[in-house]
Each structure stands twice: as C-alpha cells, then as structure tokens.
Design an enzyme around this catalytic site. Sequence first.
Site, PDB file in Angstrom:
ATOM      1  N   THR B  87       0.917  -1.223   0.233  1.00 54.53           N
ATOM      2  CA  THR B  87       0.191   0.034   0.313  1.00 54.53           C
ATOM      3  C   THR B  87       1.011   1.176  -0.107  1.00 54.53           C
ATOM      4  O   THR B  87       0.048   2.403  -1.165  1.00 54.53           O
ATOM      5  CB  THR B  87      -1.327  -0.170   0.894  1.00 54.53           C
ATOM      6  OG1 THR B  87      -2.075  -1.086   1.054  1.00 54.53           O
ATOM      7  CG2 THR B  87      -1.950   1.427   1.028  1.00 54.53           C
ATOM      8  N   THR B 162       2.075  -4.277   4.555  1.00 59.07           N
ATOM      9  CA  THR B 162       1.583  -4.760   6.306  1.00 59.07           C
ATOM     10  C   THR B 162       1.583  -5.421   6.769  1.00 59.07           C
ATOM     11  O   THR B 162       2.401  -6.524   7.518  1.00 59.07           O
ATOM     12  CB  THR B 162       0.749  -3.372   7.179  1.00 59.07           C
ATOM     13  OG1 THR B 162      -1.058  -3.487   6.410  1.00 59.07           O
ATOM     14  CG2 THR B 162       1.209  -1.853   6.686  1.00 59.07           C
ATOM     15  N   ASP B 163       0.881  -6.731   5.579  1.00 65.21           N
ATOM     16  CA  ASP B 163       0.631  -8.116   5.984  1.00 65.21           C
ATOM     17  C   ASP B 163       1.152  -9.169   6.228  1.00 65.21           C
ATOM     18  O   ASP B 163       1.429  -9.730   7.757  1.00 65.21           O
ATOM     19  CB  ASP B 163      -0.158  -8.928   5.180  1.00 65.21           C
ATOM     20  CG  ASP B 163      -2.121  -8.454   4.723  1.00 65.21           C
ATOM     21  OD1 ASP B 163      -1.595  -7.457   5.776  1.00 65.21           O
ATOM     22  OD2 ASP B 163      -2.479  -9.345   4.538  1.00 65.21           O
ATOM     23  N   LYS B 240       1.676  -7.623  13.733  1.00 62.17           N
ATOM     24  CA  LYS B 240       0.714  -6.640  13.321  1.00 62.17           C
ATOM     25  C   LYS B 240      -0.608  -7.584  14.254  1.00 62.17           C
ATOM     26  O   LYS B 240      -1.234  -8.687  13.721  1.00 62.17           O
ATOM     27  CB  LYS B 240       0.507  -6.711  11.903  1.00 62.17           C
ATOM     28  CG  LYS B 240      -0.812  -6.214  11.417  1.00 62.17           C
ATOM     29  CD  LYS B 240      -1.607  -6.369   9.950  1.00 62.17           C
ATOM     30  CE  LYS B 240      -2.068  -5.288   9.189  1.00 62.17           C
ATOM     31  NZ  LYS B 240      -2.547  -5.328   7.659  1.00 62.17           N
TER      32      LYS B 240
END
Lengths: 597, 414
Positions: B87, B162-163, B240
């Site tokens: 992203t 970010t995953d 996360k």
Amino acid sequence: MKCGLEIHQQLNTKKLFCNCDSKLSDNVIGEVTRILRPTQSEMGEIDKAALQESIKNRKFKYEITDNSCLVELDEEPPHELNREALEIAIKVALMLNAKIVDEIHIMRKIVIDGSNTSGFQRTALIGVNGYIDTSFGRVNIPTICLEEEAARKIKEDGKLVVYRLDRLGIPLIEISTSPDMKNGDEVKEVAEKIGMILRATKKVRRGAGTIRQDINISTGQGRVEIKGASKLNMIPKWVAEEENRQEMLKNIAEILKRRGAKVEDTIYDLTDVFFNTNSKIIAKEIKRGGRVLGIALRGFNGVLKNKEFRLGKELAGVVKVIGIKGLFHGDELPGYGVSEEEVEKINKILKLENDDSFVIIAAPENKGKTALDIVKERAKISMKGVPGETRAPKDDGTTQYLRPLPGANRMYPETDIPPIRITEEYIEKIRQNLPKMPEERIDDLINMGISKQDAHTIVREGMDDVFEKIVKKYGYPTIVARAITNGCEDIDYELIFKALHEGKFAKEAIDDIVLRACNGENIEKIISGYDTSIDLNEIIEKIVNEKEALIIKRGAAAFKPLMGLVMKELRGKVDGKLVSEKLREKINEKINGNSQS
Amino acid sequence: MDNIEEGDYVEVITDKGTFKGVLLPKPKFSKDEIVIIKLENGYNVGLIPKEVRLIKKKDKKIKAEKAVKLEYSPDIPTISIIGTGGTIASYIDYSTGAVHPALTAEDFLFTMPEISDEANIQSEILFNTLSENMKPEMWIKLARAVKKAAEKSDGIVIPHGTDTMSYTASALSFMFEKLSVPVVLVGSQRSSDRPSSDAYINLHSSVRVAKTDIGEVVVVMHAGSSDDKCYIHRGTRVRKMHTSRRDAFHSVNSKPLGEIALDGNIKFFKEYKKTDESTELRDKMDERVALLYYYPGMPIEIFEGVLEKMHGAIIMGTGLGHVSSEFVNSVKGMVKDGKIIGMTSQCIYGSVNMNVYSTGRELKYAGVIELGDMLPEVAYVKLMWLLGNYNFEEAKNMLKKNIRGEMEDRRFLL
Ligand SMILES: [Zn+2]
C-alpha cells in the site's frame, strides 16, 4: 439570469457505510488529531495563495461520539452501501422522473477541509435525466446522487479545526437541477416541490440543518453559488440581491475598461504615514508590530464606494476570510480616524491622480502582503466583471464572500466497495410502491374535509400520513389540521386525539395541549391534568347557589355572567357546549324552584 | 465496438438515454454486458449499451511532469529506499482511478517532497508484490539488496506491505549479525492515494529513523490513531495486531524501542544495539519448518502429517504452551527422529511456562523446547534461519536463547 438549485437532504436510516445511528450527539467519548495532505491542483486558481496559507499545517481534531465507529474514524474500510438509503434514493429519483443507472459505482470526491476523516466524500450517481414541472415551466434534473454527510464543524481555532463525527456518514440525497430557472420565485417553487417529494418518502431526517439548498446564479459571466440558502421565503430576495450585485459588477467593469484602469504590482509600506494616527485599528496594529501596506488602483476612484457601486466591499470580502479586518480604500477615506493629511501623504507616495484610488491594509507584514496579493487579483478580475465564487446568504437578503468556486471535482473510484447492479425488476418493484405525489396527497386531504391551504401545509411538512391515520380513527379533521399546522412535527398527535376521543378533555383544550407538548412537556401528564372526574354538576350547583340573588334578579339573563364564572373555574377542561346546556338547566331549575315556593 | 479501447471518449446509447464519457476498464469479476464510463461530471456509471460509438480516440500518453528535482547535497545523509510493493508504495492516477506502484525515487517523493530536504534519496524497486506473496527466498534477496545498499548509504528504508511485514523484519533481524546502518521497515494502513493516508508520516519518520545510529532492523508505524507520532519497534518484537487500524503494529511483551514525534524528535524507551563498522550477513534459510496452530479436536494425523517432512516446527499451543496430552507420544517420536519442536502460545501476550501443568511437563520431557515470550512467527523465522546456518545441536541451543532481542526475562504490568 439563469438559476440552478442543488438540494441536499439527510435520510433517516442508519449511516451510509456503517451501522451507526444517523443523529447528532453531544456524547463525546474521545478524540483523535489528524492531518490531511492535499495533493497538487486541488484548489481553484483565484486565491491559491490564501488557500495554501490556510491549509498549510492545519490540524483536525475529531470528536468521537457514541454514534461513530472505526468507519467514521477512517480506521476501518467502509461497509457495503446501506440498502434502505439506496432504495429511498431510487424512489426519489423515480418521483423526479429520472432514469436509474444500470450499475452504481461509488466514487471518492476529494475534500481536504477536514470535514471527512478520509480526505474524500463517498458519493454515487443513482439517477439521471429527471425533471420537475412548475408553474413557470419544466426544470431539468440531470443528476440525483447518494452520498455521505460530512463531519460537523464545532470550532475553528487558528490552525486547529474541531469536527464531531456524529454527522459524518449520514446518508444524503443530492439533487442538482439544470440552470433552467429565471427568477427567485421559480427557484423557491422548485425548492419547495422537491422538498415535498423528499418528505413524501417519510424517510428523511427533519429539523434544522437536515435539508440544505445551494442556489447557482449566473448573469452571463461568472457563476455564483449561494451556499446554504435554506429559508424558502428568503430565496426570492437572495436571488434578486445577487442579480443586482452582478449587474453592479458588470457596470463597474465597463467603467474601469473605459478609464483604462490598472492594478499596480508594487506594494508600498505606508507605516510611517500613520506614525501619529487617530485610527484606532491602525494604531493598534502598528503598536503590536504590524505594518500598513498599500497598493495603487489606477482608475478605481468612485467605484469602490458611492451611491451605486460597492467594489470596496468585494475587496474586503476576499481577505476577510483569511482574518484581515483592517482594510481601507480611497473612497472611504478620510474617515474611520484616518485624517485628510494622511490621505494626502498616501496620494503623494502612490502618485495618485484624479481617477485613481488605493487600498491599505494594517496587518503583520507577511499576512498583509499575502492579503494585498489577493486584493490585487480580485481587483484585476473586477475589470472583467463577475467572478465565479461561493457566497454565504445573510438574513438581510444580501450575501457575503466565502471562497472561490471549487475546481472540477476530482473523483476516483472507491475500490473498497464493489459496484451495485440495479436490475429492471428491482426498479419496477420500487416503482410499484412509490408514495403518492404531493399534489395527489393534497387532494386526498381536501377530500377528508379540510381547506386547501391546510392540506398544502400538512403535505409540505410531510405530516399527511399522521393526519390521515388520526382522522380515519377518530374524526375531527379540522381540529387535527389546526393542531398539526400550528404545532411542531415531533409530538405524538395520535395520543392526543385518542385521549380526546375517549373524553379525557374537551376539544377547547387542544391548542393548549399541543403548545405545551411542543415545549417539551409530557403529553400524558398534560392530559391527566384535565381531570374530567371533576363533578361538573357540583361546580354549577355551587355557583348557581352562590349567585342565587343574581338569578332571581335577572332571570334567564343571568346565564351569560354565570357561564363566564363556570368556565373560569373549569379552565377549558370541559366542553363549552356541555357546560352551557347544564348551566341553563340549573338556572331554569332555580328560577322555577323559586317561583314555586 | 471495434477499435474502441479503454480511455477513448465514447457515446453509449442505451434504453435510458445517451451517455458520453471515457470508457473505463471492466473489473475482473464483472458479470454481464455492462460497460463502465466516466462521465464529464466525474462520476463512473455502469450502463447496458445498445451501441457504443467512438467520439474521440484517447490522447497518446503524456507522462505527468514530476515536480520533484533530485539534487545531491553533501551536507545531508544519503538514504536508500528499497521498494517491495504494498500500500505504501502506490499512487493514484486521478484520470482513470488506477493505483500504480511507485517505481522510482521520484515516485516516492512526488507527494512528499519535504523528505528530499532532509536526505539524499536513492531508490531501487526490488519487488512489486503484495506482502501476502512474500516468501523466504524473497527475504534472502532483500537481505542481499540491503547489504549492497548499506555500502553506499547512511540508512535503509524498506517500504513493505503490512500483512507480513513483521515476518520480513524478523528474517532480516536474524540474517544480519552486524549492521553498519539502520534498517527501517515501514508500511501504511491507509493507501497513499487518499489525503488521510498514514503513508506520509510513516515514511517521513522512517527516513529520520534511518539517519540515527540504531544498528538493528526496526519497524516504524503510527503509534496511535492520531497523526502525532510513530513508534520504533524492534523487528523481532513487533506484530500486526489489528486488521485495519493505523496503530495496528504493537511491540508484544515488550516496550517499543522508542517513539518519533512529527518534528523528528526521538525518545528512546529501551537500549538498542548501535551501528557496527561493517555489515555481516548470514543469508541461508531452511524452508522445511512449519508453524502450526493447535486447536481443540485437531486430529493427530493432521499434526503428524504436517510435521512429517519437516526439519522442525513451532507450535502455537494453548495457554502456557500445551497441545492435547494425546500428542505426547507422537512428539516424543518426532524429537527422537531429529526434529526440533518449539512451543509458543496462541495467547500472543505472555510467556509460555511448561512446568505448571502436567501436559506441559510431559511435552517438555518429550523434548519440546519452551520458547518463553518469543512471538510464534518470530520463532518460526528464527528456526528456519538457525537450521539454514547452523548444525542441529547449535540450532537447538540457539533457538531457546535470546540473540536479537526476541526474548526477554522480564515482563511488566505497565
Ligand atoms: Zn459507524
């Protein structure tokens, strides 16, 4: 003159992209602070400098309320579009004779004033090519959109703007007409008709701020948008005033062209001129380190302010929005404490001749320069005519400068929500269940026995279903009509008329009950105050006995004064007709009784 | 519809009227005969066409002129940006609404020109992938790129989806025995095409962190929901913990290394390793390691099946570190066969302790290695790295020892 309308109406469903309640809330339970990054060329051209100035380093504080969740906070992707809101939007579009698009695509419209936590407003085009017929002719409605309401601005404090999330995400229907209207009365009629259609769905929010109207007015040059022109009765005045203003600006442009007017680039520092000034505003500004800066406006003498021209007000308007209050121009000076001698000095420094004029601003140096740049831009435009801009309506019928017209919408797809296919079957199903048009409802109500005027008011207020239900159950059409037209919209009229029907009070008390209920009193409590267990006979008996002498003296003529006394005692709690019957009976008994004995 | 293509200005004739606009690409999952156009007012609509007519072919692509000039300044540090996708590394084309990956340093700086006042930016795009598609071979490629970049810059910033960013952070943490520059992973939870994106502050802060003397792999992300500061997380401690919030990344069982405010001011909460003279890389990974989430009712065949071909496994057990006591014998056999089995907790927060209950004691006796408060994913990456670079005994010993700050002895209430 060409006028167009844009109407925004909040819907009474859950929010458009989450399951929060559509309401305002004072229950603030937390806050976050955010920054938005404008991308380039999202601003109009005219006073880019000013906008940039005000946008730079701005922070937004968002108040979290009980009716906001992670979606409003831009911390969770939007949920799917609220189907009830979509159905209402389609209903409205069909009632406005529009065609529904085959597939709805939700868009993101860039908005960087902080009113949307995401930096964009989600909006979707639902219907196209609609129209509405008025007594002036047909007005086209090219688009009907469904969009999310912005956050509510609570306060603005320098670089910090505080918004509340309660309002963010409430569904809004946006109806835009073509610029087909030619005068204020027509605009008013269209606004009223569209408002009635919206309320016919019975699914719109009511109360202050739940419907907003913007009027577009153009007299052949720049388009002016009057934002938030919500009072229907004021519309003709606002339109007329704006037409006059635009004509004035065109006349000024003619004069300036004829004179070969010129806006000079140089900004002069005139602080020394005001070393010992009597002008309080200027003295105060100098004392705190500000400067007095000025520009020459060649050929502008007389158009800034005289009997017919008010260009000075326009120049002051464009800098007022960045917080400049100390702007003065040649047509109003000497004055405001500025002496003739000081004006002479300015004339000399700026080398002004007969037709020339000037503008001075007292402000901190950088701010003053920025402001004068904006004034120069605005003054240059005045040589051409009417600039496009957004203006705010005022209660006296005039308007005031807000900001330049927004540039073309920058829109791109909301990729978090899939497009919605609208089938013909679905549209047909909605079409079969459309509410009646307001005109038909007015006829329905007239047929139930009330005046055309009352019927119109009741339908306009969207209270027709309430009226119909009560009258069908309990009767009293004219009384119900009077109660509703005099009363407010959010009280339980049915409860009142049920009680009337059950004889808990007399119909004389209706006005009083409605008034008190609208002031927030509990209806059941009010009604219980009208205690019909009072023994009417006892009260009449008591008064007749007390005033026996009067009855004997005046006979049947004593009725009138006694009736007054009884009604005073009952305070409207009992039907007057009933009282008068009983009272006559008692008086007759008394007269007869006495003559017998 | 011959010779009409996406981007052309067209006229769509339908039962509902005629619409003019720019023809847009059809989404992948579009079912029927709908065409999508962007109307002049900016809205996209889907229409069932009777006919589509070409009005005007699209303009030949004129590449938008980038406003950013990249000039080298000897007075400021040089930071390398190594793009991996995600992203944070994308920007929007407003005319079509398409999101493009950032491909050059100029792309990164286009919306954030201020960064170039603080550092000379060099950039390379290593991958352009969604972070769920990352795998160990890519970690190795990335590590090698970092080593190379470390030679010619003062700090390294790695924009990452970010995953799986915390897996990559762990992998880099273990692979670099020594670092001569800070290595900063950064992501964003809101795409950078929106004005509210966290990408700007995260990236800006990560460049500033890359200018420090932190000789570790760290993750820089929003500290809270407000745009006021970022946390600097140790790469082996971060996870996360939320699907969508800006502050999704938490240091688990440990404080973040520090925080960085919007003005660049850094406050440290913990000791950190300072940068070394040189950078040393051990970049092998043994991919035959499993990460296994135990659940009530898990059939023993599944358990054994997953581990059959593996050299080792990290179990996310229940509570203090348990699986069904019926698994004990099976575990014993596997350990005897030379598999390394480590125990972490699916509670995520807190340390495992296999002395408290009998099942724990039995598992421990069967040879399961207790991994303290190490995060399951970190333990998984660590075991892959150990088995890739050390012999069996060394790997077994090092797994339960703290080597990159991935385990600590003390945990605190506040
Ligand atoms: Zn919500």
